[in-house]
Write an enzyme that holds these catalytic residues in place. Structure first.
Site, short mmCIF file in Angstrom:
data_model
loop_
_atom_site.label_atom_id
_atom_site.label_comp_id
_atom_site.label_asym_id
_atom_site.label_seq_id
_atom_site.Cartn_x
_atom_site.Cartn_y
_atom_site.Cartn_z
N TYR A 102 0.84 -1.21 0.00
CA TYR A 102 0.00 0.00 0.00
C TYR A 102 0.87 1.25 0.00
O TYR A 102 0.72 2.12 -0.86
CB TYR A 102 -0.89 -0.03 1.24
CG TYR A 102 -1.89 1.10 1.35
CD1 TYR A 102 -3.04 1.12 0.56
CD2 TYR A 102 -1.71 2.13 2.27
CE1 TYR A 102 -3.98 2.15 0.67
CE2 TYR A 102 -2.64 3.16 2.39
CZ TYR A 102 -3.77 3.16 1.59
OH TYR A 102 -4.70 4.18 1.72
N GLU A 128 4.15 1.79 -0.60
CA GLU A 128 5.01 1.99 -1.78
C GLU A 128 4.19 2.11 -3.05
O GLU A 128 4.57 2.82 -3.99
CB GLU A 128 6.04 0.86 -1.90
CG GLU A 128 7.03 0.79 -0.72
CD GLU A 128 8.05 1.93 -0.67
OE1 GLU A 128 7.84 2.98 -1.30
OE2 GLU A 128 9.06 1.74 0.03
N GLY A 129 3.05 1.40 -3.09
CA GLY A 129 2.15 1.53 -4.25
C GLY A 129 1.68 2.97 -4.39
O GLY A 129 1.72 3.55 -5.48
N VAL A 176 -9.76 1.28 12.72
CA VAL A 176 -9.96 1.41 14.16
C VAL A 176 -11.32 2.01 14.53
O VAL A 176 -11.97 1.54 15.47
CB VAL A 176 -8.77 2.17 14.80
CG1 VAL A 176 -8.74 3.64 14.39
CG2 VAL A 176 -8.79 2.04 16.30
N VAL A 177 -11.77 3.03 13.81
CA VAL A 177 -13.02 3.68 14.21
C VAL A 177 -14.20 2.71 14.05
O VAL A 177 -15.01 2.53 14.98
CB VAL A 177 -13.26 4.98 13.40
CG1 VAL A 177 -14.63 5.55 13.71
CG2 VAL A 177 -12.18 6.01 13.73
N ASN A 206 -14.07 -0.60 13.87
CA ASN A 206 -13.90 -1.70 14.82
C ASN A 206 -14.42 -1.33 16.20
O ASN A 206 -15.23 -2.06 16.79
CB ASN A 206 -12.41 -2.06 14.98
CG ASN A 206 -11.97 -3.15 14.01
OD1 ASN A 206 -12.70 -3.50 13.10
ND2 ASN A 206 -10.79 -3.68 14.21
N GLY A 222 -1.70 0.92 22.85
CA GLY A 222 -2.80 1.88 22.64
C GLY A 222 -2.33 3.32 22.78
O GLY A 222 -3.14 4.25 22.74
P1 NAD Z 1 -12.77 1.79 0.43
O1 NAD Z 1 -12.10 0.48 0.54
O2 NAD Z 1 -14.12 1.95 1.03
O3 NAD Z 1 -12.86 2.27 -1.08
C1 NAD Z 1 -12.00 1.85 -2.10
C2 NAD Z 1 -12.85 1.50 -3.30
O4 NAD Z 1 -11.99 1.12 -4.38
C3 NAD Z 1 -13.78 0.32 -3.04
O5 NAD Z 1 -15.07 0.62 -3.50
C4 NAD Z 1 -13.14 -0.82 -3.84
O6 NAD Z 1 -14.07 -1.81 -4.24
C5 NAD Z 1 -12.52 -0.05 -4.98
N1 NAD Z 1 -11.41 -0.75 -5.65
C6 NAD Z 1 -10.37 -1.39 -5.06
N2 NAD Z 1 -9.55 -1.90 -6.00
C7 NAD Z 1 -10.10 -1.56 -7.22
C8 NAD Z 1 -9.73 -1.81 -8.56
N3 NAD Z 1 -8.62 -2.50 -8.87
N4 NAD Z 1 -10.53 -1.33 -9.54
C9 NAD Z 1 -11.67 -0.64 -9.25
N5 NAD Z 1 -12.07 -0.38 -7.99
C10 NAD Z 1 -11.29 -0.84 -6.98
O7 NAD Z 1 -11.76 2.87 1.07
P2 NAD Z 1 -11.91 4.45 1.26
O8 NAD Z 1 -11.63 4.74 2.68
O9 NAD Z 1 -13.15 4.95 0.64
O10 NAD Z 1 -10.63 4.96 0.44
C11 NAD Z 1 -10.76 5.58 -0.83
C12 NAD Z 1 -9.39 6.07 -1.28
O11 NAD Z 1 -8.87 7.00 -0.33
C13 NAD Z 1 -8.34 4.96 -1.40
O12 NAD Z 1 -7.55 5.21 -2.53
C14 NAD Z 1 -7.53 5.10 -0.14
O13 NAD Z 1 -6.21 4.65 -0.32
C15 NAD Z 1 -7.58 6.61 0.08
N6 NAD Z 1 -7.37 6.92 1.51
C16 NAD Z 1 -8.35 6.72 2.43
C17 NAD Z 1 -8.12 7.02 3.76
C18 NAD Z 1 -9.18 6.83 4.82
O14 NAD Z 1 -8.88 7.02 5.99
N7 NAD Z 1 -10.40 6.51 4.50
C19 NAD Z 1 -6.86 7.49 4.16
C20 NAD Z 1 -5.87 7.65 3.19
C21 NAD Z 1 -6.15 7.39 1.86
N1 UDP Z 2 -6.09 -0.38 15.97
C1 UDP Z 2 -6.45 -0.85 17.22
N2 UDP Z 2 -7.50 -1.72 17.29
C2 UDP Z 2 -8.22 -2.10 16.22
C3 UDP Z 2 -7.86 -1.60 14.93
C4 UDP Z 2 -6.77 -0.74 14.84
O1 UDP Z 2 -5.85 -0.52 18.25
O2 UDP Z 2 -9.18 -2.88 16.38
C5 UDP Z 2 -4.97 0.60 15.87
C6 UDP Z 2 -3.90 0.24 14.83
O3 UDP Z 2 -2.92 -0.61 15.39
C7 UDP Z 2 -3.36 1.61 14.48
C8 UDP Z 2 -4.57 2.55 14.66
O4 UDP Z 2 -5.50 1.82 15.43
O5 UDP Z 2 -2.36 2.00 15.39
C9 UDP Z 2 -5.21 2.93 13.32
O6 UDP Z 2 -5.44 1.75 12.59
P1 UDP Z 2 -6.23 1.72 11.21
O7 UDP Z 2 -6.18 0.32 10.71
O8 UDP Z 2 -7.56 2.34 11.39
O9 UDP Z 2 -5.43 2.71 10.25
P2 UDP Z 2 -3.89 2.97 9.96
O10 UDP Z 2 -3.01 2.10 10.81
O11 UDP Z 2 -3.74 2.67 8.52
O12 UDP Z 2 -3.72 4.40 10.30
#
Ligand code: NAD
Ligand code: UDP
Length: 314
Positions: A146, A148-149, A188-189, A191, A208
């Site tokens: 994720y 590096e992608g 986390v939220v 969950n 935590g």
């Molecule tokens: P999400 O998983 O709900 O949404 C991602 C969507 O992309 C899904 O509908 C999934 O089915 C679709 N998808 C996945 N691979 C696909 C592919 N190969 N072709 C077509 N569709 C595909 O997640 P989200 O929270 O809505 O995130 C949306 C975007 O925002 C993502 O790119 C994520 O990396 C970025 N982002 C989100 C957060 C966050 O906290 N929500 C934080 C940082 C970045």
């Molecule tokens: N986390 C946690 N309990 C859970 C899920 C996540 O304590 O049930 C922690 C996780 O280890 C991280 C933080 O919550 O430190 C945020 O995790 P999340 O998966 O939401 O996002 P990211 O790590 O990508 O910021």
């Protein structure tokens, strides 16, 4: 200009569905593309009958030939359990997806927005994180597909900008939450809220004491639209997130208080490479977009709890 043709990839996901709704409300024509890996038709079910909304099942790792004015590239699983389920597909989605969408933007001369992430900063040694920080990312760990992608996608965006003059807008999104998160999403939220509502133990990974900054979905979407509407000189990357910073214990306690749950906290092992702290420096967003979040965590959690409560009852 009103009535643009706008492509939203990942449009049936959590953020994508809010974005589609918002853009439709502004009078645009929306093509929502999703392969339904983590997204659901239910997220956009209320939009399906709208005359300016079209839903297409498509995987962005394959080319797409459509005519559009703007592209919001959100396709990519965002939760660690989902992006680690098939890590090769995650990298392909970020990298091949970016190449395909940038190719489309180049051919159609569309403006293109990239949903990048605070994960490009890895486990940051600079705090809070400004856009100028290059990050501290493990290139070979379980989160790397994720991180590096998304980093490579940013590289591609800036190379298309330099090489082909493509109009790019790169947002680095920090943890965002709200209604339509998947209940089994693993973030986390969602969950903590689902566990609290079910009276199950709240799973705290590690001590935590790690921190995150949580932005409510509507605030973030406002930031997306403001960034897309900036003039050509503004490319980003630009941080979008809420600078309020909380430990996971503080978050759990707030969720327990707001739900009135009797759930107890239970410790689980900390996942590999879990960032210890994260908070956006949003000076650029404030200065260039006139944007800052307006929904405090307590208020946003209240709305999200209401959503999950209805979902679990229904
Ligand atoms: P999400 O998983 O709900 O949404 C991602 C969507 O992309 C899904 O509908 C999934 O089915 C679709 N998808 C996945 N691979 C696909 C592919 N190969 N072709 C077509 N569709 C595909 O997640 P989200 O929270 O809505 O995130 C949306 C975007 O925002 C993502 O790119 C994520 O990396 C970025 N982002 C989100 C957060 C966050 O906290 N929500 C934080 C940082 C970045
Ligand atoms: N986390 C946690 N309990 C859970 C899920 C996540 O304590 O049930 C922690 C996780 O280890 C991280 C933080 O919550 O430190 C945020 O995790 P999340 O998966 O939401 O996002 P990211 O790590 O990508 O910021």
């Amino acid at each position: 200009m009103i009535g643009k043709r706008i492509l939203v990839t990942g449009g049936a996901g959590f953020l994508g569905s809010h974005l589609c709704e918002r853009l439709l409300g502004q009078g645009h024509e929306i093509l929502c593309v999703d392969n339904f890996f983590t997204g659901r038709r239910a997220n956009v079910a209320h939009l399906l009958d709208h005359p300016r909304f079209e839903l297409m099942r498509h995987d962005v790792t394959f080319p797409l030939y459509v005519e559009v004015d703007e592209i919001y590239n959100l396709a990519c699983p965002a939760s660690p359990i989902h992006y680690q389920f098939d890590p090769v597909q995650t990298t392909k989605t970020s990298v091949h997806g970016a190449i395909n969408m940038l190719g489309l933007a180049k051919r159609t001369r569309a403006k293109i927005f990239q949903a990048s992430t605070s994960e490009v900063y890895g486990d940051p040694s600079v705090h809070p994180q400004p856009e100028s920080y290059w990050g501290n990312v493990n290139p070979i760990g379980p989160r790397s597909c994720y991180d590096e992608g998304k980093r490579c996608a940013e590289t591609l965006f800036f190379d298309y900008f330099r090489q082909h003059k493509t109009r790019i807008k790169v947002a680095r999104i920090f943890n965002t939450y709200g209604p339509r998160m998947h209940p089994n999403d693993g973030r986390v939220v969602s969950n903590f809220i689902v566990q609290a509502l079910k009276g199950e133990p709240i799973t705290i990974y590690g001590s935590g004491q790690q921190t995150r900054s949580f932005c409510y979905a509507s605030d973030l979407i406002e930031g997306f639209i403001r960034l897309m509407d900036t003039d050509e000189a503004v490319t980003g990357p630009i941080n979008l997130g809420n600078p309020g910073e909380f430990t996971m214990i503080q978050l759990a306690e707030m969720v327990i208080e707001l739900t009135g749950s009797k759930s107890k906290l239970e410790t689980r092992p900390l996942p590999a490479d879990d960032p210890k702290q994260r908070r956006p420096d949003i000076t650029q967003a404030q200065e260039k977009l006139g944007w800052q979040p307006t929904v405090p965590l307590r208020e946003g959690l209240g709305k999200t709890i209401e959503y999950f409560d209805n979902l679990l009852k229904g």
